[in-house]
Design a protein around this motif. Sequence first.
Motif, PDB file in Angstrom:
ATOM      1  N   ALA A 175     -27.730 -21.722  -9.908  1.00  0.00           N
ATOM      2  CA  ALA A 175     -28.755 -21.586 -10.573  1.00  0.00           C
ATOM      3  C   ALA A 175     -29.799 -22.892 -10.910  1.00  0.00           C
ATOM      4  O   ALA A 175     -30.676 -23.163 -10.815  1.00  0.00           O
ATOM      5  CB  ALA A 175     -28.790 -20.637 -11.933  1.00  0.00           C
ATOM      6  N   LEU A 176     -28.775 -24.088 -11.133  1.00  0.00           N
ATOM      7  CA  LEU A 176     -29.458 -25.302 -11.351  1.00  0.00           C
ATOM      8  C   LEU A 176     -29.566 -26.387 -10.095  1.00  0.00           C
ATOM      9  O   LEU A 176     -29.812 -27.329 -10.151  1.00  0.00           O
ATOM     10  CB  LEU A 176     -28.627 -25.984 -12.461  1.00  0.00           C
ATOM     11  N   GLY A 177     -29.493 -25.467  -8.813  1.00  0.00           N
ATOM     12  CA  GLY A 177     -29.606 -26.225  -7.704  1.00  0.00           C
ATOM     13  C   GLY A 177     -28.363 -27.080  -6.906  1.00  0.00           C
ATOM     14  O   GLY A 177     -28.418 -27.763  -6.006  1.00  0.00           O
ATOM     15  N   VAL A 178     -27.061 -26.479  -7.046  1.00  0.00           N
ATOM     16  CA  VAL A 178     -26.186 -27.201  -6.543  1.00  0.00           C
ATOM     17  C   VAL A 178     -25.461 -26.265  -5.336  1.00  0.00           C
ATOM     18  O   VAL A 178     -25.410 -24.944  -5.610  1.00  0.00           O
ATOM     19  CB  VAL A 178     -24.922 -27.197  -7.350  1.00  0.00           C
ATOM     20  N   GLU A 179     -25.259 -26.908  -4.328  1.00  0.00           N
ATOM     21  CA  GLU A 179     -24.899 -26.000  -3.195  1.00  0.00           C
ATOM     22  C   GLU A 179     -23.529 -25.122  -3.393  1.00  0.00           C
ATOM     23  O   GLU A 179     -22.784 -25.671  -4.103  1.00  0.00           O
ATOM     24  CB  GLU A 179     -24.803 -26.535  -1.689  1.00  0.00           C
ATOM     25  N   ARG A 180     -23.196 -24.064  -2.854  1.00  0.00           N
ATOM     26  CA  ARG A 180     -22.234 -23.165  -2.888  1.00  0.00           C
ATOM     27  C   ARG A 180     -20.797 -23.898  -2.899  1.00  0.00           C
ATOM     28  O   ARG A 180     -19.981 -23.776  -4.016  1.00  0.00           O
ATOM     29  CB  ARG A 180     -22.096 -22.225  -1.968  1.00  0.00           C
ATOM     30  N   ARG A 181     -20.440 -24.485  -1.941  1.00  0.00           N
ATOM     31  CA  ARG A 181     -19.158 -25.097  -1.719  1.00  0.00           C
ATOM     32  C   ARG A 181     -18.896 -26.397  -2.924  1.00  0.00           C
ATOM     33  O   ARG A 181     -17.789 -26.259  -3.663  1.00  0.00           O
ATOM     34  CB  ARG A 181     -18.881 -25.812  -0.632  1.00  0.00           C
ATOM     35  N   THR A 182     -20.114 -27.077  -3.276  1.00  0.00           N
ATOM     36  CA  THR A 182     -19.621 -27.925  -4.422  1.00  0.00           C
ATOM     37  C   THR A 182     -19.506 -27.342  -5.558  1.00  0.00           C
ATOM     38  O   THR A 182     -18.857 -27.841  -6.591  1.00  0.00           O
ATOM     39  CB  THR A 182     -20.819 -28.986  -4.254  1.00  0.00           C
ATOM     40  N   ALA A 183     -20.439 -26.386  -5.796  1.00  0.00           N
ATOM     41  CA  ALA A 183     -20.306 -25.467  -7.196  1.00  0.00           C
ATOM     42  C   ALA A 183     -19.074 -24.916  -7.249  1.00  0.00           C
ATOM     43  O   ALA A 183     -18.525 -25.000  -8.456  1.00  0.00           O
ATOM     44  CB  ALA A 183     -21.328 -24.422  -7.140  1.00  0.00           C
ATOM     45  N   GLU A 185     -16.045 -25.881  -6.148  1.00  0.00           N
ATOM     46  CA  GLU A 185     -15.054 -26.883  -6.051  1.00  0.00           C
ATOM     47  C   GLU A 185     -15.150 -27.782  -7.650  1.00  0.00           C
ATOM     48  O   GLU A 185     -14.306 -28.122  -8.265  1.00  0.00           O
ATOM     49  CB  GLU A 185     -15.115 -28.073  -4.935  1.00  0.00           C
ATOM     50  N   PHE A 186     -16.404 -28.028  -8.228  1.00  0.00           N
ATOM     51  CA  PHE A 186     -16.654 -28.623  -9.379  1.00  0.00           C
ATOM     52  C   PHE A 186     -15.924 -27.523 -10.426  1.00  0.00           C
ATOM     53  O   PHE A 186     -15.502 -28.065 -11.400  1.00  0.00           O
ATOM     54  CB  PHE A 186     -18.111 -28.581  -9.773  1.00  0.00           C
ATOM     55  N   SER A 187     -16.239 -26.451 -10.196  1.00  0.00           N
ATOM     56  CA  SER A 187     -15.597 -25.355 -11.089  1.00  0.00           C
ATOM     57  C   SER A 187     -14.067 -25.556 -11.070  1.00  0.00           C
ATOM     58  O   SER A 187     -13.476 -25.441 -11.885  1.00  0.00           O
ATOM     59  CB  SER A 187     -15.906 -23.981 -10.917  1.00  0.00           C
ATOM     60  N   PHE A 188     -13.556 -25.809  -9.792  1.00  0.00           N
ATOM     61  CA  PHE A 188     -12.111 -25.821  -9.744  1.00  0.00           C
ATOM     62  C   PHE A 188     -11.402 -27.111 -10.433  1.00  0.00           C
ATOM     63  O   PHE A 188     -10.827 -27.191 -11.234  1.00  0.00           O
ATOM     64  CB  PHE A 188     -11.356 -26.187  -8.348  1.00  0.00           C
ATOM     65  N   LYS A 237      -7.840 -21.551  -0.897  1.00  0.00           N
ATOM     66  CA  LYS A 237      -8.335 -21.792   0.357  1.00  0.00           C
ATOM     67  C   LYS A 237      -9.126 -20.467   0.832  1.00  0.00           C
ATOM     68  O   LYS A 237     -10.139 -20.728   1.693  1.00  0.00           O
ATOM     69  CB  LYS A 237      -7.172 -22.033   1.366  1.00  0.00           C
ATOM     70  N   TRP A 238      -8.470 -19.388   0.695  1.00  0.00           N
ATOM     71  CA  TRP A 238      -9.252 -18.260   1.064  1.00  0.00           C
ATOM     72  C   TRP A 238     -10.588 -17.943   0.503  1.00  0.00           C
ATOM     73  O   TRP A 238     -11.639 -17.904   1.242  1.00  0.00           O
ATOM     74  CB  TRP A 238      -8.401 -16.940   0.772  1.00  0.00           C
ATOM     75  N   PHE A 239     -10.854 -18.168  -0.753  1.00  0.00           N
ATOM     76  CA  PHE A 239     -11.971 -18.120  -1.636  1.00  0.00           C
ATOM     77  C   PHE A 239     -12.926 -19.201  -1.146  1.00  0.00           C
ATOM     78  O   PHE A 239     -14.056 -18.809  -0.973  1.00  0.00           O
ATOM     79  CB  PHE A 239     -11.716 -18.306  -3.115  1.00  0.00           C
ATOM     80  N   VAL A 240     -12.628 -20.308  -0.769  1.00  0.00           N
ATOM     81  CA  VAL A 240     -13.659 -21.384  -0.406  1.00  0.00           C
ATOM     82  C   VAL A 240     -14.163 -20.895   1.081  1.00  0.00           C
ATOM     83  O   VAL A 240     -15.562 -21.044   1.412  1.00  0.00           O
ATOM     84  CB  VAL A 240     -12.948 -22.722  -0.266  1.00  0.00           C
ATOM     85  N   GLY A 241     -13.441 -20.397   1.806  1.00  0.00           N
ATOM     86  CA  GLY A 241     -13.584 -19.859   3.362  1.00  0.00           C
ATOM     87  C   GLY A 241     -14.802 -18.874   3.266  1.00  0.00           C
ATOM     88  O   GLY A 241     -15.663 -18.722   3.643  1.00  0.00           O
ATOM     89  N   ILE A 242     -14.368 -17.713   2.276  1.00  0.00           N
ATOM     90  CA  ILE A 242     -15.561 -16.664   1.980  1.00  0.00           C
ATOM     91  C   ILE A 242     -16.657 -17.033   1.467  1.00  0.00           C
ATOM     92  O   ILE A 242     -17.621 -16.658   2.133  1.00  0.00           O
ATOM     93  CB  ILE A 242     -14.631 -15.573   0.919  1.00  0.00           C
ATOM     94  N   VAL A 243     -16.513 -17.890   0.331  1.00  0.00           N
ATOM     95  CA  VAL A 243     -17.819 -18.358  -0.329  1.00  0.00           C
ATOM     96  C   VAL A 243     -18.762 -19.184   0.835  1.00  0.00           C
ATOM     97  O   VAL A 243     -20.035 -19.091   0.827  1.00  0.00           O
ATOM     98  CB  VAL A 243     -17.532 -19.250  -1.302  1.00  0.00           C
ATOM     99  N   THR A 244     -18.207 -19.996   1.603  1.00  0.00           N
ATOM    100  CA  THR A 244     -18.833 -20.774   2.616  1.00  0.00           C
ATOM    101  C   THR A 244     -19.593 -19.965   3.650  1.00  0.00           C
ATOM    102  O   THR A 244     -20.833 -20.204   4.074  1.00  0.00           O
ATOM    103  CB  THR A 244     -18.047 -21.735   3.249  1.00  0.00           C
ATOM    104  N   LYS A 245     -19.050 -18.894   3.945  1.00  0.00           N
ATOM    105  CA  LYS A 245     -19.498 -17.812   5.023  1.00  0.00           C
ATOM    106  C   LYS A 245     -20.407 -16.714   4.532  1.00  0.00           C
ATOM    107  O   LYS A 245     -21.223 -16.481   5.267  1.00  0.00           O
ATOM    108  CB  LYS A 245     -18.237 -17.287   5.789  1.00  0.00           C
TER     109      LYS A 245
END
Length: 269
Positions: A175-183, A185-188, A237-245
Amino acid sequence: MTELLTVILLGIVEGITEFLPVSSTGHLILATRLLGYDAGRWEVFNVVIQLGAILAIVVLYWRTFWAVGMGLFRREPKSWLFLRNLVVAFIPAAVIGLALHKYIEALLGNAEVVTIALVVGGFAILAVERFAPRSDISGVADIPLKTVIGIGFLQCLAMIPGVSRSGATILGALALGVERRTAAEFSFFLAIPTMLGASALELLKNRDAIASGGGVGLGAIAIGAAVSFIVALLVVKWFVGIVTKHGFVPFALYRVVAGSAALIWLLSK
């Protein structure tokens, strides 16, 4: 159900749900009601086994942490910005969590709150996916300070069981403008200090009960943490792949369906 089977089952639930935007705490609370075991006795267990899932992040992203560590030693600006962003985003949860600890604990036994939060959170994910601004912020060190502060405060919403710590931070970042993968990974990465602090607090607070055998023993906690570690290794790993796609819509739909089904089940009892 034997204690060992319960330990393994809860470890699996924790490993699957800790980093997905579906609320690991909420699922463990619902598991308490479903399996009918003593929630008070397993309270410390449910918090401390998160350390296993946290260790999975350290293992999966060890190159990132190594590079940041070496960068800090060499005084590289990017590494210091990475560290600054984690520390700043962690502070609101640490301060507010300590201040409201008793009120948060009171909510942890309320399965109905979990189901409502799951459903509301699912619709929130759909809204953020639809209306979140596009962004080219593609690195933890590149997230602006004001955005990091906002993410830190939004993480505090996860003190309501069922909201999801990862969900609050990821959606806040989007919501604050960060792209999905970075969002994601920052949460991780932000989970590491947050969960370490929560686990340390629970162990300190309940040290006498653990020592006297009044709760779940350290051996059971160790097994649960090991199970959550193994499962989280596979899930992240599965989650990052799903989110990216595909983004976060599949998880939003799961939250709405699971939360609604659980609420209907609770009301029918």
